[in-house]
Design an enzyme around this catalytic site. Structure first.
Site, PDB file in Angstrom:
ATOM      1  N   GLN A 188      -9.874  -6.352  11.622  1.00 15.59           N
ATOM      2  CA  GLN A 188     -10.302  -7.714  11.787  1.00 15.59           C
ATOM      3  C   GLN A 188     -11.661  -7.975  10.626  1.00 15.59           C
ATOM      4  O   GLN A 188     -12.112  -6.614  10.925  1.00 15.59           O
ATOM      5  CB  GLN A 188     -10.688  -7.962  13.772  1.00 15.59           C
ATOM      6  CG  GLN A 188     -11.524  -8.644  13.367  1.00 15.59           C
ATOM      7  CD  GLN A 188     -11.527 -10.655  13.222  1.00 15.59           C
ATOM      8  OE1 GLN A 188      -9.819 -10.868  13.476  1.00 15.59           O
ATOM      9  NE2 GLN A 188     -12.452 -10.992  12.357  1.00 15.59           N
TER      10      GLN A 188
ATOM     11  N   PRO B  94      -9.623  -9.258  19.928  1.00 12.09           N
ATOM     12  CA  PRO B  94     -11.077  -9.670  20.653  1.00 12.09           C
ATOM     13  C   PRO B  94     -10.494 -11.412  20.389  1.00 12.09           C
ATOM     14  O   PRO B  94     -11.783 -12.456  20.946  1.00 12.09           O
ATOM     15  CB  PRO B  94     -12.228  -9.683  19.610  1.00 12.09           C
ATOM     16  CG  PRO B  94     -11.035  -8.937  18.799  1.00 12.09           C
ATOM     17  CD  PRO B  94      -9.854  -8.903  19.388  1.00 12.09           C
TER      18      PRO B  94
ATOM     19  N   GLY C 134      -8.907 -15.414  19.780  1.00 14.95           N
ATOM     20  CA  GLY C 134      -7.966 -17.037  19.890  1.00 14.95           C
ATOM     21  C   GLY C 134      -6.502 -16.117  18.991  1.00 14.95           C
ATOM     22  O   GLY C 134      -5.480 -15.702  19.012  1.00 14.95           O
TER      23      GLY C 134
ATOM     24  N   MET D  62      -6.861 -15.322  14.016  1.00  7.74           N
ATOM     25  CA  MET D  62      -7.272 -15.067  13.182  1.00  7.74           C
ATOM     26  C   MET D  62      -6.473 -15.599  12.078  1.00  7.74           C
ATOM     27  O   MET D  62      -5.428 -15.408  11.700  1.00  7.74           O
ATOM     28  CB  MET D  62      -8.013 -13.636  13.545  1.00  7.74           C
ATOM     29  CG  MET D  62      -8.217 -13.707  12.128  1.00  7.74           C
ATOM     30  SD  MET D  62      -9.852 -14.099  11.466  1.00  7.74           S
ATOM     31  CE  MET D  62     -10.126 -14.188   9.731  1.00  7.74           C
TER      32      MET D  62
ATOM     33  N   GLU E 290      -5.249 -22.370  13.297  1.00  5.65           N
ATOM     34  CA  GLU E 290      -5.336 -21.517  12.372  1.00  5.65           C
ATOM     35  C   GLU E 290      -4.474 -21.619  10.866  1.00  5.65           C
ATOM     36  O   GLU E 290      -4.549 -20.878  10.191  1.00  5.65           O
ATOM     37  CB  GLU E 290      -4.787 -19.709  12.625  1.00  5.65           C
ATOM     38  CG  GLU E 290      -5.327 -19.249  14.313  1.00  5.65           C
ATOM     39  CD  GLU E 290      -6.943 -19.464  13.989  1.00  5.65           C
ATOM     40  OE1 GLU E 290      -6.952 -19.191  13.185  1.00  5.65           O
ATOM     41  OE2 GLU E 290      -7.278 -19.243  15.378  1.00  5.65           O
TER      42      GLU E 290
ATOM     43  N   TYR F 209     -17.598 -25.354  15.128  1.00  3.42           N
ATOM     44  CA  TYR F 209     -16.708 -25.776  14.846  1.00  3.42           C
ATOM     45  C   TYR F 209     -16.084 -27.385  15.387  1.00  3.42           C
ATOM     46  O   TYR F 209     -15.893 -28.375  14.720  1.00  3.42           O
ATOM     47  CB  TYR F 209     -15.445 -25.122  16.532  1.00  3.42           C
ATOM     48  CG  TYR F 209     -15.283 -23.875  16.163  1.00  3.42           C
ATOM     49  CD1 TYR F 209     -16.395 -22.666  15.795  1.00  3.42           C
ATOM     50  CD2 TYR F 209     -14.167 -23.458  14.857  1.00  3.42           C
ATOM     51  CE1 TYR F 209     -15.483 -21.100  15.599  1.00  3.42           C
ATOM     52  CE2 TYR F 209     -13.484 -22.058  15.436  1.00  3.42           C
ATOM     53  CZ  TYR F 209     -14.899 -21.408  15.667  1.00  3.42           C
ATOM     54  OH  TYR F 209     -14.424 -19.756  15.344  1.00  3.42           O
TER      55      TYR F 209
HETATM   56  N1  BES Z   1     -11.845 -17.254  12.138  1.00  7.04           N
HETATM   57  C1  BES Z   1     -11.730 -17.964  13.524  1.00  7.04           C
HETATM   58  C2  BES Z   1     -12.198 -16.330  14.557  1.00  7.04           C
HETATM   59  C3  BES Z   1     -13.332 -15.783  13.639  1.00  7.04           C
HETATM   60  C4  BES Z   1     -14.896 -15.861  13.770  1.00  7.04           C
HETATM   61  C5  BES Z   1     -13.533 -14.329  13.841  1.00  7.04           C
HETATM   62  C6  BES Z   1     -16.031 -16.149  13.332  1.00  7.04           C
HETATM   63  C7  BES Z   1     -14.543 -14.045  13.050  1.00  7.04           C
HETATM   64  C8  BES Z   1     -16.453 -14.501  12.651  1.00  7.04           C
HETATM   65  C9  BES Z   1     -10.508 -18.693  13.699  1.00  7.04           C
HETATM   66  O1  BES Z   1      -9.645 -19.367  13.441  1.00  7.04           O
HETATM   67  C10 BES Z   1     -11.139 -19.184  15.868  1.00  7.04           C
HETATM   68  O2  BES Z   1     -12.202 -19.849  15.116  1.00  7.04           O
HETATM   69  N2  BES Z   1     -10.023 -18.422  16.929  1.00  7.04           N
HETATM   70  C11 BES Z   1     -10.374 -19.162  18.121  1.00  7.04           C
HETATM   71  C12 BES Z   1      -9.413 -20.574  18.110  1.00  7.04           C
HETATM   72  C13 BES Z   1      -9.244 -21.706  18.070  1.00  7.04           C
HETATM   73  C14 BES Z   1      -8.600 -22.513  18.390  1.00  7.04           C
HETATM   74  C15 BES Z   1     -11.184 -22.305  18.305  1.00  7.04           C
HETATM   75  C16 BES Z   1     -10.607 -18.287  18.445  1.00  7.04           C
HETATM   76  O3  BES Z   1      -9.926 -17.417  18.047  1.00  7.04           O
HETATM   77  O4  BES Z   1     -11.360 -19.519  20.108  1.00  7.04           O
HETATM   78 ZN    ZN Z   2     -10.826 -20.885  13.101  1.00 10.56          ZN
END
Ligand code: BES
Ligand code: ZN
Length: 621
Positions: free
Chosen positions: A157, A283, A285, A287, A313, A400
């Protein structure tokens, strides 16, 4: 000075009118020498255009070893090249085939150690021979039992600054490069990467290639006992055997989502779009690793109801993976654009009514976050200041949801048609670049004029805390009927009188989140008897039910709660539940016990957050 090359832009506009992907054009100048406070590397003086990784994955010893071969960008005058490393053992460095002097800087807990190698101006290739060490934050190694498999499992990750713990690299999102890899794994497991795989060669070494330049945080690898099922010609899913059939049907709409995105933006520019279903410890939802989104198994609900996460994603294939935040202070450029696109995709595929509820659900979460943080907290600005901080600590719903609301505000001013043209041009003009917030401001000003940018309220949205005064929040119609039901519960109407038939996930969550604080004593028991929330197969519903149960001290939920906490690693579910458990004096001590027992199964990203939470609680008691 930055400027737009209008001729090149016109070419792009013509090319994108039919939503095919544009020719590569160098049309827009961006901030060249942006300082990335989270990298010690000197990518601004000398950078790499490509890296080839030769890696051996030792699943027993939990180690990665091998070398990284960097092709340096042409015409540099540098006499040293500096990489980021974290907990790596560097064996040797060669420059154009000859052994070179190198040194490691001081270890910083967050940023790791710089690795500096002597080079000659014009040097073309640097090779670093290295191995990883135990307990690094960028790789999770899982036992067969933790992976629900006969074999061990490992995955990386990278986001935000963890790639440097398994690859010595210029680990800034502003230092893009393409990559290829030759990966050796033990028998019985296969590697997958954020790249096109061409299978094992005659020596059993698996080969990969990622043709597009990407930020280092998107280089990803997973190794395990995996099966594959195709969903369309270019889409499919990798999952452990036990989940492969369920995954295939859960994600049956994958191709539809890609096609909807292509209609909104332009042609999907990566060779495939596959999903990898990870073990329960994952960890996040999801990536957005290029070509291969990593997802938690907790979105397999049995009915496709949590598919919006895939839309998210997938949207990153443009926002984030094609146009990237140049520093972590600009994280909202990745996530805000992505949530905006996610909503557009969901609306296009599942209709306006569903889209409106999906949106309302996100906005409600933002309101909760803003309340927790406080409306004048600097972390509620879109442009962050992460100086001396772990980027992970400043990353909240704000990037977000407030980011997406900014784009909606922009759409309201320019109209949807202009918005769509803007999106296509933005992603093609800035294709493969990393940009800061101020580059976006310049781009918008050039395109729409300063007056429009003012009318959109750019400064308020981006540099202001909380939400602009002009923003108003409305609940979609569909929740009106639920409000009446909630009112009824308060006054003693028993749940048998109600039906949730035909409800979508957002309606169910709205209902649970807004359960009356002062309902009758038997309310929770009656609700569970009627709707069986505590045994829901839908992780979002179950986690919301458990949270409400803690708030209302509904003891029968203790057992399913502990089971849930010990069986999944998704931080978004764990953090609020542990927080609620700590806040209730009856469950406070138990929270520490359950955490200590489950901790070794969680990813370092999750334990970072939870360790802090537990320590704070102890200090306060
Ligand atoms: N890029 C993110 C995950 C992330 C953010 C990893 C910051 C490390 C640091 C991914 O696109 C994400 O936002 N996942 C969300 C789901 C989304 C539907 C809001 C999650 O994992 O909850
Ligand atoms: Zn995201």
């Amino acid at each position: 000075m930055k400027f737009l090359n209008l001729t090149a832009m016109a070419v792009v506009m013509v090319l994108t009118a039919c939503q095919t992907s544009p020719e590569k054009v160098e049309s827009v100048e961006t901030e060249k020498s942006v300082k990335d406070l989270h990298s010690n590397s000197n990518f601004n003086s000398v950078g790499a255009s490509h890296v080839h990784l030769n890696l051996d994955i030792n699943m027993d010893e939990k180690l990665v070893s091998g070398n990284a071969v960097y092709s340096l960008a042409a015409d540099h005058e540098a006499t040293e090249i500096v990489f980021d490393t974290r907990s790596l053992i560097i064996d040797s460095v060669t420059v154009d085939g000859t052994s070179a002097k190198f040194s490691l800087g001081e270890e910083d807990e967050l940023l790791g150690q710089s690795l500096s190698a002597e080079i000659q101006p014009g040097a073309k290739q640097v090779t670093i021979y290295y191995q990883t060490t135990e307990d690094i934050p960028g790789v999770q190694w899982l036992s067969p039992e933790q992976a629900d498999s006969d074999m061990p499992f490992m995955y990386t990750q990278g986001e935000a600054i963890l790639t440097r713990s398994w690859i010595p690299i210029q680990d800034s999102p502003n230092a893009k490069l393409s990559f290829s890899a030759s990966v050796t794994v033990p028998e019985g497991v296969i590697p997958v990467m954020s790249a096109t795989g061409s299978g094992a060669d005659e020596n059993g070494v698996y080969q990969f290639n990622q043709k597009n330049p990407i930020p280092p945080y998107l280089i990803a690898l997973a190794v395990g006992e995996l099966e594959f099922e195709a969903i369309s010609e270019r889409c499919g899913v990798y999952a452990p055997k036990a989940l492969i059939e369920a995954s295939k049907s859960e994600f049956a709409d994958l191709e539809k989502l890609v096609q909807a995105s292509e209609k909104i933006i332009w042609e999907y520019d990566w060779e495939r779009y596959d999903l990898l279903v990870l073990p329960r410890a994952f960890p996040f939802g999801g990536m957005e690793n290029p070509q291969l989104t990593f997802v938690t198994p907790t979105i397999i609900a049995g009915d496709g109801s949590l598919i919006a996460l895939i839309a998210h994603e997938l949207a990153h294939s443009w926002s984030g993976n094609t146009v990237t935040n140049a520093t972590w202070d600009d994280f909202w450029l990745n996530e805000g654009f992505t949530v905006y696109l996610e909503r557009r995709i969901v609306e296009a595929v599942y209709g306006e009514e569903y889209g409106a509820m999906h949106r309302a659900s996100g906005v409600a979460e933002l309101m909760g976050t803003l309340e927790d943080l406080g409306m004048d907290n600097p972390d509620t600005k879109l442009k962050l200041d992460l100086t001396d901080r772990d980027p992970d600590d400043g990353m909240t719903d704000v990037a977000y949801e407030k980011g997406a609301l900014f784009l909606e505000a922009m759409e309201a001013v320019v109209g949807r048609e202009e918005m769509d043209k803007f999106l296509r041009d933005y992603f093609s003009d800035l294709r493969y670049k990393s940009i800061v917030t101020e580059d976006l401001l310049d781009y918008l000003t050039e395109r729409f004029g300063a007056e429009k940018v003012e009318a959109i309220g750019f400064n308020d949205w981006v540099y202001g805390t909380g939400l602009p005064e002009s923003f108003n929040l409305e609940n979609p119609e569909a929740f009106g009927q639920i409000d009446e039901m909630l009112e009824g519960l308060k006054t003693g109407v028993t749940p048998e009188a109600y039906s949730m038939e035909g409800w979508n996930i957002f309606q169910s969550l709205y209902f649970l989140r807004n359960l009356p604080a002062d309902g009758p004593e038997s309310m929770m028991t009656d609700l569970d008897n009627e709707f069986a929330f505590s045994s829901s197969k839908n992780s979002e519903i179950l986690s919301e039910w458990l949270k409400q149960s803690l708030k209302k001290d509904h003891k029968p939920a203790d057992k399913p709660l502990e089971e849930f906490l010990s069986s999944i690693g998704r931080r978004k579910f764990l953090a609020p539940l542990y927080r609620a458990m700590l806040a209730n004096p009856r469950t406070n001590a138990r929270a520490h016990e359950v955490y200590q027992a489950a901790r070794s199964g969680y990813h370092s990203i999750t334990t970072n957050t939870l360790d802090d939470m537990m320590a704070k609680d102890k200090a306060e008691s």
